[in-house]
Design a protein around this motif. Structure first.
Motif, PDB file in Angstrom:
ATOM      1  N   GLN A  29      13.665   2.250  10.245  1.00 54.38           N
ATOM      2  CA  GLN A  29      14.282   3.083  11.162  1.00 54.38           C
ATOM      3  C   GLN A  29      13.722   2.489  12.602  1.00 54.38           C
ATOM      4  OE1 GLN A  29      12.714   7.035  10.224  1.00 54.38           O
ATOM      5  NE2 GLN A  29      14.485   7.361   8.949  1.00 54.38           N
ATOM      6  N   LEU A  30      12.541   1.826  12.471  1.00 53.84           N
ATOM      7  CA  LEU A  30      11.812   1.225  13.920  1.00 53.84           C
ATOM      8  C   LEU A  30      11.946  -0.298  13.743  1.00 53.84           C
ATOM      9  CD1 LEU A  30       8.834   3.641  13.827  1.00 53.84           C
ATOM     10  CD2 LEU A  30      10.926   3.884  15.218  1.00 53.84           C
ATOM     11  N   THR A  31      11.504  -0.845  14.877  1.00 46.86           N
ATOM     12  CA  THR A  31      11.596  -2.371  15.030  1.00 46.86           C
ATOM     13  C   THR A  31      10.184  -2.738  15.134  1.00 46.86           C
ATOM     14  OG1 THR A  31      11.836  -2.125  17.621  1.00 46.86           O
ATOM     15  CG2 THR A  31      13.732  -2.391  16.390  1.00 46.86           C
ATOM     16  N   PHE A  32       9.047  -1.985  14.676  1.00 46.99           N
ATOM     17  CA  PHE A  32       7.585  -2.186  14.920  1.00 46.99           C
ATOM     18  C   PHE A  32       7.310  -3.193  13.683  1.00 46.99           C
ATOM     19  CE2 PHE A  32       6.968   2.173  16.917  1.00 46.99           C
ATOM     20  CZ  PHE A  32       7.318   1.792  17.871  1.00 46.99           C
ATOM     21  N   SER A  33       6.264  -3.782  14.207  1.00 42.66           N
ATOM     22  CA  SER A  33       5.772  -5.089  13.148  1.00 42.66           C
ATOM     23  C   SER A  33       4.646  -4.347  12.322  1.00 42.66           C
ATOM     24  CB  SER A  33       5.117  -6.256  13.797  1.00 42.66           C
ATOM     25  OG  SER A  33       3.960  -5.745  14.589  1.00 42.66           O
ATOM     26  N   HIS A  34       4.135  -3.283  12.857  1.00 34.59           N
ATOM     27  CA  HIS A  34       2.862  -2.475  12.148  1.00 34.59           C
ATOM     28  C   HIS A  34       3.097  -0.975  12.433  1.00 34.59           C
ATOM     29  CE1 HIS A  34       1.278  -6.475  12.491  1.00 34.59           C
ATOM     30  NE2 HIS A  34       0.305  -6.062  11.702  1.00 34.59           N
ATOM     31  N   ILE A  35       2.599  -0.101  11.279  1.00 32.10           N
ATOM     32  CA  ILE A  35       2.586   1.227  11.623  1.00 32.10           C
ATOM     33  C   ILE A  35       1.052   1.687  11.610  1.00 32.10           C
ATOM     34  CG2 ILE A  35       2.955   3.648  10.715  1.00 32.10           C
ATOM     35  CD1 ILE A  35       5.440   2.227  11.989  1.00 32.10           C
ATOM     36  N   PRO A  36       0.428   2.567  12.391  1.00 36.81           N
ATOM     37  CA  PRO A  36      -1.140   3.190  12.418  1.00 36.81           C
ATOM     38  C   PRO A  36      -1.193   3.786  11.026  1.00 36.81           C
ATOM     39  CG  PRO A  36      -0.006   3.071  14.670  1.00 36.81           C
ATOM     40  CD  PRO A  36       1.292   2.996  13.545  1.00 36.81           C
ATOM     41  N   VAL A  37      -2.114   3.972  10.438  1.00 34.04           N
ATOM     42  CA  VAL A  37      -2.518   4.702   9.321  1.00 34.04           C
ATOM     43  C   VAL A  37      -3.779   5.598   9.944  1.00 34.04           C
ATOM     44  CG1 VAL A  37      -2.907   4.854   6.853  1.00 34.04           C
ATOM     45  CG2 VAL A  37      -1.350   3.181   7.905  1.00 34.04           C
ATOM     46  N   SER A  38      -3.813   6.691   9.190  1.00 31.31           N
ATOM     47  CA  SER A  38      -5.152   7.639   9.318  1.00 31.31           C
ATOM     48  C   SER A  38      -5.382   8.074   8.138  1.00 31.31           C
ATOM     49  CB  SER A  38      -4.926   8.706  10.725  1.00 31.31           C
ATOM     50  OG  SER A  38      -3.826   9.564  10.086  1.00 31.31           O
ATOM     51  N   ASP A  39      -6.569   8.729   7.960  1.00 35.13           N
ATOM     52  CA  ASP A  39      -6.966   9.904   6.780  1.00 35.13           C
ATOM     53  C   ASP A  39      -6.613  11.002   6.690  1.00 35.13           C
ATOM     54  OD1 ASP A  39      -8.967  10.871   8.409  1.00 35.13           O
ATOM     55  OD2 ASP A  39     -10.488   9.625   7.423  1.00 35.13           O
ATOM     56  N   GLU A  40      -7.253  11.814   6.120  1.00 34.35           N
ATOM     57  CA  GLU A  40      -6.494  13.342   6.103  1.00 34.35           C
ATOM     58  C   GLU A  40      -7.208  14.213   7.051  1.00 34.35           C
ATOM     59  OE1 GLU A  40      -4.618  15.429   3.788  1.00 34.35           O
ATOM     60  OE2 GLU A  40      -3.826  13.163   3.893  1.00 34.35           O
ATOM     61  N   ASN A  41      -8.186  13.658   7.881  1.00 30.48           N
ATOM     62  CA  ASN A  41      -8.793  14.241   9.217  1.00 30.48           C
ATOM     63  C   ASN A  41      -8.451  13.841  10.171  1.00 30.48           C
ATOM     64  OD1 ASN A  41     -10.355  16.051   7.468  1.00 30.48           O
ATOM     65  ND2 ASN A  41     -12.031  13.856   6.915  1.00 30.48           N
ATOM     66  N   GLY A  42      -7.533  12.863  10.141  1.00 23.32           N
ATOM     67  CA  GLY A  42      -6.719  12.208  11.365  1.00 23.32           C
ATOM     68  C   GLY A  42      -7.515  10.969  11.948  1.00 23.32           C
ATOM     69  N   THR A  43      -8.639  10.569  11.407  1.00 24.84           N
ATOM     70  CA  THR A  43      -9.267   9.227  11.778  1.00 24.84           C
ATOM     71  C   THR A  43      -8.347   7.874  11.506  1.00 24.84           C
ATOM     72  OG1 THR A  43     -11.400  10.423  11.223  1.00 24.84           O
ATOM     73  CG2 THR A  43     -11.564   7.912  11.276  1.00 24.84           C
ATOM     74  N   TYR A  44      -8.423   7.316  12.643  1.00 22.10           N
ATOM     75  CA  TYR A  44      -7.709   5.998  12.632  1.00 22.10           C
ATOM     76  C   TYR A  44      -8.248   5.089  11.575  1.00 22.10           C
ATOM     77  CZ  TYR A  44      -5.811   1.423  14.017  1.00 22.10           C
ATOM     78  OH  TYR A  44      -5.145   0.261  13.947  1.00 22.10           O
ATOM     79  N   LEU A  45      -7.535   4.550  10.787  1.00 18.91           N
ATOM     80  CA  LEU A  45      -7.827   3.626   9.569  1.00 18.91           C
ATOM     81  C   LEU A  45      -7.630   2.308   9.810  1.00 18.91           C
ATOM     82  CD1 LEU A  45      -7.318   5.733   6.111  1.00 18.91           C
ATOM     83  CD2 LEU A  45      -9.358   5.554   7.680  1.00 18.91           C
ATOM     84  N   GLY A  46      -6.406   1.792  10.514  1.00 15.70           N
ATOM     85  CA  GLY A  46      -5.813   0.791  10.619  1.00 15.70           C
ATOM     86  C   GLY A  46      -4.478   0.807  10.718  1.00 15.70           C
ATOM     87  N   CYS A  47      -3.758  -0.473  10.674  1.00  4.94           N
ATOM     88  CA  CYS A  47      -2.360  -0.709  10.595  1.00  4.94           C
ATOM     89  C   CYS A  47      -1.974  -1.538   9.469  1.00  4.94           C
ATOM     90  CB  CYS A  47      -1.723  -1.550  11.868  1.00  4.94           C
ATOM     91  SG  CYS A  47      -1.857  -0.526  13.634  1.00  4.94           S
ATOM     92  N   PHE A  48      -0.737  -0.712   8.945  1.00  7.77           N
ATOM     93  CA  PHE A  48      -0.062  -1.617   7.789  1.00  7.77           C
ATOM     94  C   PHE A  48       1.123  -2.204   8.267  1.00  7.77           C
ATOM     95  CE2 PHE A  48       1.513  -2.034   3.581  1.00  7.77           C
ATOM     96  CZ  PHE A  48       0.678  -1.223   2.614  1.00  7.77           C
ATOM     97  N   SER A  49       1.260  -3.391   8.021  1.00  9.17           N
ATOM     98  CA  SER A  49       2.209  -4.599   8.376  1.00  9.17           C
ATOM     99  C   SER A  49       3.374  -4.110   7.700  1.00  9.17           C
ATOM    100  CB  SER A  49       1.649  -5.899   8.376  1.00  9.17           C
ATOM    101  OG  SER A  49       1.843  -6.401   6.931  1.00  9.17           O
ATOM    102  N   GLU A  50       4.717  -4.597   8.067  1.00  6.23           N
ATOM    103  CA  GLU A  50       6.066  -4.453   7.754  1.00  6.23           C
ATOM    104  C   GLU A  50       6.145  -5.493   6.471  1.00  6.23           C
ATOM    105  OE1 GLU A  50      10.608  -4.430   8.998  1.00  6.23           O
ATOM    106  OE2 GLU A  50       9.391  -5.456   9.987  1.00  6.23           O
ATOM    107  N   THR A  51       5.450  -6.511   6.813  1.00  4.76           N
ATOM    108  CA  THR A  51       5.725  -7.764   5.752  1.00  4.76           C
ATOM    109  C   THR A  51       4.872  -7.036   4.292  1.00  4.76           C
ATOM    110  OG1 THR A  51       5.351  -9.311   7.308  1.00  4.76           O
ATOM    111  CG2 THR A  51       4.940 -10.028   4.919  1.00  4.76           C
ATOM    112  N   ASP A  52       3.900  -6.312   4.426  1.00  8.05           N
ATOM    113  CA  ASP A  52       3.060  -5.890   3.134  1.00  8.05           C
ATOM    114  C   ASP A  52       3.799  -4.474   2.786  1.00  8.05           C
ATOM    115  OD1 ASP A  52       1.132  -7.710   3.417  1.00  8.05           O
ATOM    116  OD2 ASP A  52      -0.360  -6.804   4.469  1.00  8.05           O
ATOM    117  N   ALA A  53       4.368  -3.863   3.565  1.00  9.26           N
ATOM    118  CA  ALA A  53       5.119  -2.618   3.029  1.00  9.26           C
ATOM    119  C   ALA A  53       6.253  -3.051   2.012  1.00  9.26           C
ATOM    120  CB  ALA A  53       5.740  -1.808   4.219  1.00  9.26           C
ATOM    121  N   HIS A  54       6.861  -4.186   2.303  1.00  9.48           N
ATOM    122  CA  HIS A  54       8.075  -4.324   1.159  1.00  9.48           C
ATOM    123  C   HIS A  54       7.522  -5.153  -0.072  1.00  9.48           C
ATOM    124  CE1 HIS A  54      11.008  -2.528   3.922  1.00  9.48           C
ATOM    125  NE2 HIS A  54      10.308  -3.345   5.045  1.00  9.48           N
ATOM    126  N   CYS A  55       6.301  -5.353  -0.009  1.00 10.13           N
ATOM    127  CA  CYS A  55       5.682  -6.156  -1.141  1.00 10.13           C
ATOM    128  C   CYS A  55       5.132  -5.296  -2.405  1.00 10.13           C
ATOM    129  CB  CYS A  55       4.826  -7.286  -0.887  1.00 10.13           C
ATOM    130  SG  CYS A  55       5.029  -8.431   0.333  1.00 10.13           S
TER     131      CYS A  55
END
Length: 219
Positions: A29-55
């Motif tokens: 739906q988006l044109t981003f190369s990465h999407i931010p990811v957090s834990d259940e408490n809302g703490t930022y963990l890092g970014c997931f890349s589009e390349t990895d997401a489809h693998c």
């Protein structure tokens, strides 16, 4: 315009408990190369890349692949040039922003930061671009500034555009004056002029001498 005015927060980080399929749908739906990811408490963990997401397995949670997360981010106090560097280092078009308390505030888009750069005086003010080169151990920005200003020029910006173990190239934006006198002074200080300029009297003189020699040889 302040960099903080470019903060966007319409996309919240995905939880690490979300499935890969949710991430894949978001990338579709988006044109981003990465999407931010957090834990259940809302703490930022890092970014997931589009390349990895489809693998990866679409039914597994993001947490299964946390080892692939990009750990890049900037602070809301980070200056725009450092933000631009962070984009380049991480090959991304989205940059998460954290407060000093590590709270996720939103993100910058690469195009917005580039547009801000293009609105700086380096690009917007009239002037000439000059690229000079010298041995890396012999150059100094103070000397470069002195050469420009002693010839009535106004230095609108300068940055190192190329460097190796021996040589360094510096790109300058100079306003307020023609470049010929500045170019000749740089040569007297043993700088090589990398960029070509129509008003360079030294080059014109060499061309005239070359033309004269060719005519002489044709006699």
């Amino acid at each position: 315009m302040e960099l903080s005015e470019y903060i966007i927060n319409d996309i919240k980080p995905l939880k690490n408990t979300s499935k890969i399929s949710e991430l894949q749908l978001l990338f579709n739906q988006l044109t981003f190369s990465h999407i931010p990811v957090s834990d259940e408490n809302g703490t930022y963990l890092g970014c997931f890349s589009e390349t990895d997401a489809h693998c990866f397995d679409s039914e597994k949670p993001l947490s299964e692949y946390q080892y692939t997360f990009g750990d890049f981010f900037v602070r809301d106090t980070t200056v725009w040039l450092d933000v631009l560097e962070a984009f380049a280092k991480n090959s991304t078009n989205i940059m998460p922003i954290l407060s000093e308390q590590n709270k996720y505030l939103g993100y910058y888009e690469l195009n917005d930061v580039i547009n801000m750069f293009s609105e700086s005086p380096f690009f917007s003010e009239p002037g000439g671009i000059l690229v000079v080169e010298k041995l890396i151990n012999d150059y100094s920005f103070s000397e470069i500034s002195q050469i420009v200003e002693s010839n009535g020029g106004k230095l609108l910006g300068a940055f190192v555009s190329k460097m190796n173990s021996d040589l360094i190239q510096v790109t300058l934006k100079v306003g307020n004056t023609g470049l010929n006198d500045i170019i000749q002074t740089f040569r007297r200080y043993s700088y090589n002029i990398v960029s070509g300029h129509a008003e360079d009297s030294y080059i014109e003189s060499l061309k005239e001498r070359s033309d004269y020699l060719n005519k002489y040889l044709d006699i």
